[in-house]
Design a protein around this motif. Structure first.
Motif, PDB file in Angstrom:
ATOM      1  N   GLU A  45       0.812  -1.215   0.000  1.00  0.00           N
ATOM      2  CA  GLU A  45       0.000   0.000   0.000  1.00  0.00           C
ATOM      3  C   GLU A  45       0.845   1.264   0.000  1.00  0.00           C
ATOM      4  O   GLU A  45       0.400   2.318  -0.474  1.00  0.00           O
ATOM      5  CB  GLU A  45      -0.931   0.010   1.214  1.00  0.00           C
ATOM      6  N   THR A  46       2.054   1.179   0.525  1.00  0.00           N
ATOM      7  CA  THR A  46       2.892   2.370   0.658  1.00  0.00           C
ATOM      8  C   THR A  46       4.016   2.438  -0.365  1.00  0.00           C
ATOM      9  O   THR A  46       4.417   3.522  -0.793  1.00  0.00           O
ATOM     10  CB  THR A  46       3.514   2.433   2.063  1.00  0.00           C
ATOM     11  N   ASN A  47       4.558   1.290  -0.754  1.00  0.00           N
ATOM     12  CA  ASN A  47       5.691   1.254  -1.675  1.00  0.00           C
ATOM     13  C   ASN A  47       5.231   1.031  -3.107  1.00  0.00           C
ATOM     14  O   ASN A  47       4.068   0.746  -3.377  1.00  0.00           O
ATOM     15  CB  ASN A  47       6.661   0.134  -1.291  1.00  0.00           C
ATOM     16  N   GLY A  48       6.185   1.159  -4.028  1.00  0.00           N
ATOM     17  CA  GLY A  48       5.959   0.791  -5.409  1.00  0.00           C
ATOM     18  C   GLY A  48       6.883  -0.350  -5.788  1.00  0.00           C
ATOM     19  O   GLY A  48       7.876  -0.619  -5.105  1.00  0.00           O
ATOM     20  N   ILE A  49       6.545  -1.050  -6.870  1.00  0.00           N
ATOM     21  CA  ILE A  49       7.369  -2.158  -7.352  1.00  0.00           C
ATOM     22  C   ILE A  49       8.125  -1.698  -8.598  1.00  0.00           C
ATOM     23  O   ILE A  49       7.524  -1.200  -9.560  1.00  0.00           O
ATOM     24  CB  ILE A  49       6.513  -3.393  -7.684  1.00  0.00           C
ATOM     25  N   VAL A  50       9.441  -1.871  -8.573  1.00  0.00           N
ATOM     26  CA  VAL A  50      10.297  -1.537  -9.712  1.00  0.00           C
ATOM     27  C   VAL A  50      10.743  -2.824 -10.377  1.00  0.00           C
ATOM     28  O   VAL A  50      11.322  -3.704  -9.727  1.00  0.00           O
ATOM     29  CB  VAL A  50      11.512  -0.704  -9.259  1.00  0.00           C
ATOM     30  N   LEU A  51      10.455  -2.943 -11.675  1.00  0.00           N
ATOM     31  CA  LEU A  51      10.861  -4.092 -12.471  1.00  0.00           C
ATOM     32  C   LEU A  51      11.998  -3.687 -13.395  1.00  0.00           C
ATOM     33  O   LEU A  51      11.940  -2.637 -14.053  1.00  0.00           O
ATOM     34  CB  LEU A  51       9.686  -4.597 -13.315  1.00  0.00           C
ATOM     35  N   MET A  52      13.026  -4.521 -13.458  1.00  0.00           N
ATOM     36  CA  MET A  52      14.161  -4.252 -14.330  1.00  0.00           C
ATOM     37  C   MET A  52      14.882  -5.561 -14.631  1.00  0.00           C
ATOM     38  O   MET A  52      14.991  -6.431 -13.773  1.00  0.00           O
ATOM     39  CB  MET A  52      15.125  -3.257 -13.676  1.00  0.00           C
ATOM     40  N   ASP A  53      15.333  -5.692 -15.855  1.00  0.00           N
ATOM     41  CA  ASP A  53      16.175  -6.820 -16.221  1.00  0.00           C
ATOM     42  C   ASP A  53      17.634  -6.382 -16.147  1.00  0.00           C
ATOM     43  O   ASP A  53      17.968  -5.251 -16.532  1.00  0.00           O
ATOM     44  CB  ASP A  53      15.867  -7.291 -17.646  1.00  0.00           C
ATOM     45  N   ILE A  54      18.495  -7.273 -15.673  1.00  0.00           N
ATOM     46  CA  ILE A  54      19.932  -6.997 -15.640  1.00  0.00           C
ATOM     47  C   ILE A  54      20.670  -8.198 -16.205  1.00  0.00           C
ATOM     48  O   ILE A  54      20.348  -9.346 -15.875  1.00  0.00           O
ATOM     49  CB  ILE A  54      20.435  -6.708 -14.214  1.00  0.00           C
ATOM     50  N   ASN A  55      21.641  -7.936 -17.056  1.00  0.00           N
ATOM     51  CA  ASN A  55      22.515  -8.982 -17.568  1.00  0.00           C
ATOM     52  C   ASN A  55      23.848  -8.865 -16.841  1.00  0.00           C
ATOM     53  O   ASN A  55      24.606  -7.930 -17.074  1.00  0.00           O
ATOM     54  CB  ASN A  55      22.703  -8.831 -19.080  1.00  0.00           C
ATOM     55  N   TRP A  56      24.115  -9.810 -15.936  1.00  0.00           N
ATOM     56  CA  TRP A  56      25.338  -9.803 -15.137  1.00  0.00           C
ATOM     57  C   TRP A  56      26.496 -10.542 -15.827  1.00  0.00           C
ATOM     58  O   TRP A  56      27.600 -10.594 -15.300  1.00  0.00           O
ATOM     59  CB  TRP A  56      25.101 -10.454 -13.783  1.00  0.00           C
ATOM     60  N   GLY A  57      26.235 -11.116 -16.989  1.00  0.00           N
ATOM     61  CA  GLY A  57      27.238 -11.951 -17.635  1.00  0.00           C
ATOM     62  C   GLY A  57      28.379 -11.159 -18.252  1.00  0.00           C
ATOM     63  O   GLY A  57      28.285  -9.947 -18.480  1.00  0.00           O
ATOM     64  N   ARG A  58      29.448 -11.860 -18.560  1.00  0.00           N
ATOM     65  CA  ARG A  58      30.591 -11.236 -19.228  1.00  0.00           C
ATOM     66  C   ARG A  58      30.258 -10.974 -20.686  1.00  0.00           C
ATOM     67  O   ARG A  58      29.699 -11.817 -21.365  1.00  0.00           O
ATOM     68  CB  ARG A  58      31.819 -12.141 -19.146  1.00  0.00           C
TER      69      ARG A  58
END
Length: 230
Positions: free
Chosen positions: A43-56
């Motif tokens: 109710e108080t926060n928001g959800i942040v969606l993000m993709d990350i590529n940690w690979g070399r």
């Protein structure tokens, strides 16, 4: 050559090269959202969606390989401009050795507000005698005259927002880059992956609002649907 591209070249040449194992601002990583945490703060926060590529990324910028190690963000207004001050939102690679070069879904429950990129670390590897080194971008490079120049995103209470796919750009020296899915069909395909990764989240009305930057990505907005309210 565009002004944005010139800025990217200049920025990549001014990154701090050093050999710490972590950024001072990134000693504590932020955990992805859990079912219990979501129930407590939805109710108080928001959800942040993000993709990350940690690979070399092999052959990145003429180097043997490069890899993102850390991303850090400040919640504005900024409490301290010191490079070693803690950041509000920090994401660390799960491993520096055993990570696949694929984009991975991440979801975080954050206090609402505007967040600015405050630091990132990239590991760069070359054959001996150069070996491994780290390129850091810190607040001293990512803020100018008290204003964030690296980029920002906004999350509102009770909403879920997608801010982009984060990986490397290798045109010049390795640097951070924000990518994105083009078109609603590709975005919906990505959302289906998020729903599978985080089945407890309500993701029926996700906002497509990319991390806004002139240094680490290009602007893009989804085309309006016929039933969208102007």
């Amino acid at each position: 050559m565009s002004t944005d591209k010139c800025l990217i070249i200049i920025f990549s040449l001014t990154l701090t090269a050093c050999a710490p194992t972590r950024l001072p601002t990134a000693s504590q990583g932020t955990d992805v959202v859990t079912k219990d945490a979501y129930a407590r703060s939805r109710e108080t926060n928001g959800i942040v969606l993000m993709d990350i590529n940690w690979g070399r990324k092999l052959g990145c910028g003429g180097h043997d390989n490069a890899q993102i190690i850390t991303l850090a963000f400040d919640r504005l207004p900024l409490a301290s401009f010191e490079d070693d001050a803690d950041a509000n939102f920090v994401i660390n690679t799960p491993s520096r050795l055993f990570v696949d070069p694929v984009f991975v879904n991440h979801a975080y429950s954050l206090e609402p507000g505007e967040y600015a990129l405050s630091a990132f670390m990239i590991k760069i590897a070359d054959s001996p005698p150069v070996g491994v080194r780290f390129h850091n971008a810190l607040r001293s490079q990512l803020y100018k005259n008290g204003k964030p120049i690296g980029g920002t995103f906004v999350v509102n209470p009770g909403e879920a927002v997608f801010i982009g796919n984060f990986y490397l750009d290798c045109t010049y020296e390795p640097t951070l880059w924000r990518y994105y899915p083009e078109g609603r069909d590709n975005f919906e395909t990505m959302l289906s992956e998020y729903r599978e990764s985080f089945p407890f989240l309500e993701l029926e009305d996700v906002q497509y609002r990319l991390f806004k930057t002139s240094l680490f990505g290009y602007d893009y907005e989804l085309e309006a649907q016929p039933n969208d309210v102007p």
